[in-house]
Design a protein around this motif. Structure first.
Motif, PDB file in Angstrom:
ATOM      1  N   ALA A  17       6.910   5.939 -11.154  1.00 37.20           N
ATOM      2  CA  ALA A  17       8.007   5.207 -10.534  1.00 37.20           C
ATOM      3  C   ALA A  17       7.651   4.729  -9.129  1.00 37.20           C
ATOM      4  CB  ALA A  17       9.258   6.087 -10.476  1.00 37.20           C
ATOM      5  N   HIS A  18       6.878   5.542  -8.406  1.00 31.09           N
ATOM      6  CA  HIS A  18       6.547   5.197  -7.036  1.00 31.09           C
ATOM      7  C   HIS A  18       5.258   4.402  -6.901  1.00 31.09           C
ATOM      8  CE1 HIS A  18       9.570   8.314  -6.056  1.00 31.09           C
ATOM      9  NE2 HIS A  18       9.658   7.692  -4.900  1.00 31.09           N
ATOM     10  N   LEU A  19       4.314   4.562  -7.826  1.00 32.95           N
ATOM     11  CA  LEU A  19       2.988   3.996  -7.633  1.00 32.95           C
ATOM     12  C   LEU A  19       2.648   2.817  -8.534  1.00 32.95           C
ATOM     13  CD1 LEU A  19       0.861   7.260  -7.123  1.00 32.95           C
ATOM     14  CD2 LEU A  19       1.860   5.748  -5.389  1.00 32.95           C
ATOM     15  N   GLU A  20       3.454   2.559  -9.570  1.00 32.29           N
ATOM     16  CA  GLU A  20       3.099   1.480 -10.494  1.00 32.29           C
ATOM     17  C   GLU A  20       3.092   0.108  -9.831  1.00 32.29           C
ATOM     18  OE1 GLU A  20       5.584   1.775 -13.947  1.00 32.29           O
ATOM     19  OE2 GLU A  20       3.997   2.745 -15.104  1.00 32.29           O
ATOM     20  N   LEU A  21       3.911  -0.075  -8.803  1.00 29.83           N
ATOM     21  CA  LEU A  21       4.045  -1.397  -8.201  1.00 29.83           C
ATOM     22  C   LEU A  21       3.216  -1.583  -6.932  1.00 29.83           C
ATOM     23  CD1 LEU A  21       7.900  -1.943  -8.670  1.00 29.83           C
ATOM     24  CD2 LEU A  21       6.021  -2.703 -10.134  1.00 29.83           C
ATOM     25  N   VAL A  22       2.415  -0.585  -6.563  1.00 31.44           N
ATOM     26  CA  VAL A  22       1.607  -0.730  -5.345  1.00 31.44           C
ATOM     27  C   VAL A  22       0.257  -1.349  -5.685  1.00 31.44           C
ATOM     28  CG1 VAL A  22       2.756   1.250  -4.286  1.00 31.44           C
ATOM     29  CG2 VAL A  22       0.537   1.564  -5.419  1.00 31.44           C
ATOM     30  N   ASP A  23      -0.333  -2.015  -4.707  1.00 28.28           N
ATOM     31  CA  ASP A  23      -1.634  -2.653  -4.894  1.00 28.28           C
ATOM     32  C   ASP A  23      -2.789  -1.742  -4.496  1.00 28.28           C
ATOM     33  OD1 ASP A  23      -0.645  -5.394  -5.596  1.00 28.28           O
ATOM     34  OD2 ASP A  23       0.263  -5.202  -3.613  1.00 28.28           O
ATOM     35  N   GLY A  24      -2.499  -0.691  -3.753  1.00 29.58           N
ATOM     36  CA  GLY A  24      -3.512   0.261  -3.348  1.00 29.58           C
ATOM     37  C   GLY A  24      -2.855   1.570  -2.949  1.00 29.58           C
ATOM     38  N   ILE A  25      -3.623   2.653  -3.037  1.00 30.29           N
ATOM     39  CA  ILE A  25      -3.106   3.987  -2.721  1.00 30.29           C
ATOM     40  C   ILE A  25      -3.988   4.606  -1.645  1.00 30.29           C
ATOM     41  CG2 ILE A  25      -2.688   6.330  -3.603  1.00 30.29           C
ATOM     42  CD1 ILE A  25      -2.222   5.009  -6.369  1.00 30.29           C
TER      43      ILE A  25
ATOM     44  N   ALA B  44      -3.996   0.413  11.466  1.00 31.44           N
ATOM     45  CA  ALA B  44      -5.222  -0.043  10.814  1.00 31.44           C
ATOM     46  C   ALA B  44      -4.901  -0.949   9.627  1.00 31.44           C
ATOM     47  CB  ALA B  44      -6.062   1.143  10.364  1.00 31.44           C
ATOM     48  N   LEU B  45      -3.866  -0.593   8.872  1.00 33.84           N
ATOM     49  CA  LEU B  45      -3.453  -1.433   7.749  1.00 33.84           C
ATOM     50  C   LEU B  45      -2.928  -2.780   8.245  1.00 33.84           C
ATOM     51  CD1 LEU B  45      -1.659   1.268   5.553  1.00 33.84           C
ATOM     52  CD2 LEU B  45      -3.832   0.139   5.050  1.00 33.84           C
ATOM     53  N   VAL B  46      -2.163  -2.740   9.337  1.00 28.80           N
ATOM     54  CA  VAL B  46      -1.665  -3.990   9.928  1.00 28.80           C
ATOM     55  C   VAL B  46      -2.841  -4.855  10.391  1.00 28.80           C
ATOM     56  CG1 VAL B  46      -0.353  -4.986  11.842  1.00 28.80           C
ATOM     57  CG2 VAL B  46       0.548  -3.003  10.610  1.00 28.80           C
ATOM     58  N   HIS B  47      -3.829  -4.232  11.031  1.00 29.80           N
ATOM     59  CA  HIS B  47      -4.999  -4.987  11.506  1.00 29.80           C
ATOM     60  C   HIS B  47      -5.759  -5.604  10.344  1.00 29.80           C
ATOM     61  CE1 HIS B  47      -5.548  -3.155  15.782  1.00 29.80           C
ATOM     62  NE2 HIS B  47      -4.285  -3.298  15.471  1.00 29.80           N
ATOM     63  N   GLY B  48      -5.912  -4.825   9.266  1.00 33.45           N
ATOM     64  CA  GLY B  48      -6.584  -5.370   8.094  1.00 33.45           C
ATOM     65  C   GLY B  48      -5.853  -6.568   7.532  1.00 33.45           C
ATOM     66  N   GLY B  49      -4.530  -6.487   7.554  1.00 31.89           N
ATOM     67  CA  GLY B  49      -3.729  -7.620   7.098  1.00 31.89           C
ATOM     68  C   GLY B  49      -3.904  -8.834   7.990  1.00 31.89           C
ATOM     69  N   MET B  50      -3.876  -8.616   9.309  1.00 30.66           N
ATOM     70  CA  MET B  50      -4.044  -9.742  10.232  1.00 30.66           C
ATOM     71  C   MET B  50      -5.402 -10.406  10.046  1.00 30.66           C
ATOM     72  SD  MET B  50      -2.267  -8.686  13.865  1.00 30.66           S
ATOM     73  CE  MET B  50      -3.211  -7.181  14.124  1.00 30.66           C
ATOM     74  N   ALA B  51      -6.444  -9.597   9.875  1.00 28.77           N
ATOM     75  CA  ALA B  51      -7.794 -10.153   9.722  1.00 28.77           C
ATOM     76  C   ALA B  51      -7.894 -11.050   8.494  1.00 28.77           C
ATOM     77  CB  ALA B  51      -8.812  -9.023   9.632  1.00 28.77           C
ATOM     78  N   ASN B  52      -7.089 -10.751   7.473  1.00 26.62           N
ATOM     79  CA  ASN B  52      -7.140 -11.504   6.216  1.00 26.62           C
ATOM     80  C   ASN B  52      -5.917 -12.386   5.991  1.00 26.62           C
ATOM     81  OD1 ASN B  52      -9.635 -10.365   4.664  1.00 26.62           O
ATOM     82  ND2 ASN B  52      -8.630  -8.571   5.552  1.00 26.62           N
TER      83      ASN B  52
ATOM     84  N   ILE C 271       0.853  -1.186   0.000  1.00 24.69           N
ATOM     85  CA  ILE C 271       0.000   0.000   0.000  1.00 24.69           C
ATOM     86  C   ILE C 271       0.889   1.236   0.000  1.00 24.69           C
ATOM     87  CG2 ILE C 271      -1.827   1.274   1.178  1.00 24.69           C
ATOM     88  CD1 ILE C 271      -2.673  -1.489   0.142  1.00 24.69           C
ATOM     89  N   GLY C 272       0.676   2.107  -0.974  1.00 25.34           N
ATOM     90  CA  GLY C 272       1.404   3.369  -1.029  1.00 25.34           C
ATOM     91  C   GLY C 272       0.639   4.450  -0.286  1.00 25.34           C
ATOM     92  N   VAL C 273       1.259   5.044   0.722  1.00 20.87           N
ATOM     93  CA  VAL C 273       0.649   6.129   1.488  1.00 20.87           C
ATOM     94  C   VAL C 273       1.300   7.429   1.055  1.00 20.87           C
ATOM     95  CG1 VAL C 273       0.177   7.088   3.767  1.00 20.87           C
ATOM     96  CG2 VAL C 273       0.191   4.598   3.432  1.00 20.87           C
ATOM     97  N   VAL C 274       0.514   8.286   0.388  1.00 26.34           N
ATOM     98  CA  VAL C 274       1.036   9.545  -0.144  1.00 26.34           C
ATOM     99  C   VAL C 274       0.655  10.657   0.833  1.00 26.34           C
ATOM    100  CG1 VAL C 274       1.090  11.113  -2.106  1.00 26.34           C
ATOM    101  CG2 VAL C 274       0.737   8.653  -2.478  1.00 26.34           C
ATOM    102  N   GLY C 275       1.610  11.085   1.637  1.00 24.49           N
ATOM    103  CA  GLY C 275       1.336  12.066   2.675  1.00 24.49           C
ATOM    104  C   GLY C 275       2.380  13.158   2.729  1.00 24.49           C
ATOM    105  N   LYS C 276       2.236  14.039   3.710  1.00 27.79           N
ATOM    106  CA  LYS C 276       3.161  15.169   3.833  1.00 27.79           C
ATOM    107  C   LYS C 276       3.991  15.107   5.110  1.00 27.79           C
ATOM    108  CE  LYS C 276       1.283  19.201   4.606  1.00 27.79           C
ATOM    109  NZ  LYS C 276       0.424  20.389   4.401  1.00 27.79           N
ATOM    110  N   TYR C 277       3.725  14.133   5.990  1.00 32.72           N
ATOM    111  CA  TYR C 277       4.498  14.000   7.223  1.00 32.72           C
ATOM    112  C   TYR C 277       5.203  12.643   7.274  1.00 32.72           C
ATOM    113  CZ  TYR C 277       0.935  17.513   8.370  1.00 32.72           C
ATOM    114  OH  TYR C 277       0.088  18.608   8.348  1.00 32.72           O
TER     115      TYR C 277
END
Length: 470
Positions: free
Chosen positions: A342-350, A311-319, A292-298
């Motif tokens: 270059a940064h987003l072509e290989l991610v499964d979700g944004i 939350a992403l870790v929890h979603g992974g554990m649940a599945n 998962i690519g997280v596009v943020g400013k911090y």
């Protein structure tokens, strides 16, 4: 009557007091006790809502709309007990309340002082809303020796005298550093930290020693002797591969046993840790993985997005899926379109998270457009959702100058700041040039979706699917 566990930290900050508190609470829950965790923050901000994420990390928002310390997120995730306004207090809030009362004349002409007025306010906070609880865990932020933390140490010293030893236990989290050149763990910083805490009138009952290498029995005995605690109450705390292994690790070292013993409670049956073993199994034995690519400013400080990451870790554990998170600076996408691919072509979700201010906004919009055009699963949270609306307005509705009033005056305000809303306290308003802190609609509330909206249709379909799965 509830029993109190007061948690302090020494030597350095960032030792993991919050995770220790959350883990201990989870272990007590697993033994059948009802728990609640609270955070005392000595800084002078009223709350962390106006602090930069680089200063403080994430601002955790409770269901009742309080802007609080990120440790409250750990408390909720580990115990399932919803945090609330009453679970986080700061020096700023205490002093603000005391000064307001002094101005009203509530103190009847008395000289207002740190002792007793500030310490009494801290004690009142610790004891409030504790009916039906077996244990209240109170974490004191900062490091022993900090000037702003002294009233909190004094308050818990007084509480020990008022409530008695059978109602209060002191747990001190400290550092045992490893000196590579000498090839040794050094106990002296822990000794000095406990000495300073004891000089303030607080003698720890249990020591939690953070260390990078196993703590030898000799060093453990040395710490016990110099710090006036039982050897068994010196609990080693080594780094874990995942924070969700920490409760199991602390239990294996006897933390929950020693805390109960300090209260004079016979531990009885072993805790039911099946849930935590299942979590560990899911973490270590995934059946797939996603990125998962997280596009943020911090993104320079992952703690700024702590709950999002968990939350992403929890979603992974649940599945039973391993989630790889790629933190991507939104400003990279404002310079060159090639950077986006270059940064987003290989991610499964944004995922585009929240934030404040115009910096990085165009990069977020560019990542939204990439997700829409390439049909990559996308999730926009807070400002990220606003950027998705602006992107759609610009590139599908033909409103080329679409923007948000959050960034200033604009000819095409497809997103506007809410300036008034209803709360349990009545109508709330936000005026230009007014205060920044506490001026957003926050907390849990019922969201009513329009009947002809795509969101309503998707929510309905999800509900039907969930009902069928049951």
């Amino acid at each position: 009557m509830a029993r109190y566990i007061f948690i302090t930290g020494g030597v350095v900050s960032s030792l993991g007091k919050g995770l220790m508190a959350a883990s201990l609470a989870a272990l007590l829950q697993a033994r059948g006790f009802k728990v609640r965790i609270r955070k005392f923050d000595p800084y002078l901000n009223v709350d962390p809502g106006t602090m930069s994420p680089y200063q403080h990390g994430e601002v955790y928002v409770t269901d009742d709309g309080a802007e609080t310390d990120l440790d409250l997120g750990h408390y909720e995730r580990f115990t399932g007990v919803s945090a609330r306004q009453a679970d986080n207090i700061t020096s700023g809030r205490i002093y603000s309340d005391i000064i307001a009362r002094e101005r009203r004349g509530d103190y009847l002409g008395a000289t207002v002082q740190v002792i007793p007025h500030v310490t009494d306010a801290i004690k009142d906070f610790a004891k409030a809303e504790t009916d039906g609880l077996d244990f209240v865990l109170c974490e004191i932020g900062g490091t022993v020796g900090d000037i702003e933390g002294l009233p909190f140490i004094e308050a818990i010293r007084q509480l020990r005298n008022e409530l008695g030893r059978d109602q209060t236990v002191f747990v001190h989290v400290t550092l045992v550093p490893y000196i590579a050149a000498a090839g040794e763990l050094k106990t002296k910083p822990t000794q000095h930290s406990v000495k300073e805490l004891t000089a303030l009138g607080v003698q720890p009952d249990v020591l939690v020693c953070r260390c990078e290498h196993p703590l030898p029995e000799g060093e453990r005995a040395k710490i016990a002797a110099f710090c006036n605690v039982r050897k068994e109450a010196v609990i080693p705390a080594l780094d874990a591969k995942s924070i969700y292994e920490v409760p199991l690790n602390y239990h294996s070292e006897g933390l929950d046993f020693e805390v109960l013993r300090a209260f004079g409670i016979t531990p009885g049956l072993a805790p039911d840790l099946r849930r935590w073993h299942d979590i560990a199994d899911r973490l270590h034995n995934p059946e797939g993985e996603v990125t998962i690519g997280v596009v943020g400013k911090y993104v320079g400080l992952p703690d700024a997005y702590k709950s999002l990451n968990e939350a992403l870790v929890h979603g992974g554990m649940a599945n039973r899926v391993k989630v790889n998170v790629r933190w991507i600076d939104a400003e990279l996408f404002e310079k060159d379109d090639a950077e986006i691919a270059a940064h987003l072509e290989l991610v499964d979700g944004i995922l585009v998270p929240g934030g404040f201010g115009e910096r990085g906004s165009e990069g977020k919009i560019a990542s939204v457009r990439f997700a829409r055009e390439r049909e990559v699963p996308f999730f926009g949270i807070c400002l990220g959702m606003q950027m998705a609306c602006i992107e759609a307005a610009r590139n599908t509705a033909g409103i080329g100058d679409a923007s948000s009033t959050e960034f200033g005056r604009t000819e095409e305000p497809v997103v506007g700041i809410i300036t008034e809303w209803m709360s349990p306290e009545g109508l709330q308003t936000r005026a230009a040039g007014g205060d920044l802190g506490g001026t957003m609609r926050l907390g849990a509330y019922e969201a009513v979706l329009s009947g002809n909206s795509y969101g309503r249709g998707q929510a309905g379909a999800a509900g039907v699917s969930a009902a069928k799965s049951l």
